[in-house]
Design an enzyme around this catalytic site. Structure first.
Site, short mmCIF file in Angstrom:
data_model
loop_
_atom_site.label_atom_id
_atom_site.label_comp_id
_atom_site.label_asym_id
_atom_site.label_seq_id
_atom_site.Cartn_x
_atom_site.Cartn_y
_atom_site.Cartn_z
N ASP A 65 0.85 -1.18 0.00
CA ASP A 65 0.00 0.00 0.00
C ASP A 65 0.89 1.23 0.00
OD1 ASP A 65 0.84 -0.29 2.62
OD2 ASP A 65 -1.13 -0.05 3.53
N TYR A 67 3.09 4.63 0.76
CA TYR A 67 3.79 5.17 1.92
C TYR A 67 2.82 6.04 2.71
CZ TYR A 67 8.11 3.96 -0.65
OH TYR A 67 9.11 3.32 -1.32
N PHE A 78 6.50 2.21 -4.45
CA PHE A 78 7.90 2.36 -4.06
C PHE A 78 8.50 3.72 -4.41
CE2 PHE A 78 7.48 -2.32 -4.58
CZ PHE A 78 7.69 -2.69 -3.26
N HIS A 187 10.03 -9.33 0.15
CA HIS A 187 9.83 -7.88 0.04
C HIS A 187 11.15 -7.15 0.32
CE1 HIS A 187 8.16 -3.89 0.97
NE2 HIS A 187 7.11 -4.28 0.26
#
Length: 220
Positions: A65, A67, A78, A187
């Site tokens: 989701d 930041y 990202f 991740h």
């Protein structure tokens, strides 16, 4: 329902916008923006689609989701706007790029340059409350982004999919691995990057596959 999203995506995703879950999701998101601080800015919720056309698409990266800190989320997973310090996951992505491709660390955390080359930078959940990670999970976004990946898989082959972490890997089942390139690892978060993200060489491997398909590699 009229959703402000790039036209070539809108025509393909229109059936989703008429479903009950999406109407409920829209009501929830509107209330959240009215009553709380929510990221990204409303105009950037569907920016991943605006920045990477369906026609130009050659790679998909799935985030979790947005930041949830002030000024960070810009609608691309990202990615952060120039001038914003790199969050830890992005730092680790850039470290792996530097090691994998033997090049300097990228100078900008704004990944619009990737999107413009055909990389769909899609979070599984497209909105979040400030300072509350995962606060908009389970509200319908996952169903919508499942439909996005499913639609891509139905219409396109020769696509590179980068699935980092279990949340992203839930979408891998939609993809025909015989006719696409599916790269999976943990991740890039500091909590897990040392367990396989570092050294995965996904960036060079993705470009090798694209070259084999007769496509331009991504300038990371």
């Amino acid at each position: 329902m009229d959703v402000r999203i790039a036209e070539d995506w809108k025509s393909r995703l229109a059936p989703e916008f008429e479903k009950e879950y999406f109407k409920n999701l829209t009501d929830f998101v509107r209330r959240e923006y009215q009553t709380a601080t929510v990221y990204p800015k409303g105009r950037n919720i569907f920016r991943a689609f605006d920045a990477c056309s369906f026609e130009n698409l050659k790679m998909v990266i799935i985030g979790q989701d947005p930041y949830h800190g002030p000024g960070q989320a810009n609608g691309l997973c990202f990615s952060v706007t120039d001038g914003i310090p790199y969050p830890p996951s992005l730092q680790n992505i850039f470290k792996e790029i530097s090691t994998d491709l033997d090049q300097p660390l990228p100078a900008s955390g704004d990944l619009t340059r990737w999107a413009e080359q055909g990389v769909l930078l899609l979070n599984a959940v497209l909105t979040v409350r400030a300072h509350q990670a995962a606060s908009h999970q389970g509200k319908g976004w996952e169903t919508f982004t499942d439909a996005v990946v499913h639609r891509i898989a139905q219409e396109k082959t020769g696509i590179v999919y980068l699935f980092w972490g279990s949340y992203a890997q839930k979408k891998a089942g939609f993809v025909d691995r015989w006719h696409n390139c599916v790269l999976e690892t943990v991740h890039p978060s500091p909590l897990s990057a040392h367990r396989g993200f570092f050294g995965c060489r996904h960036f060079s491997r993705a470009n090798e596959y694209l070259l084999g398909q007769g496509k331009e590699p991504i300038r990371w």
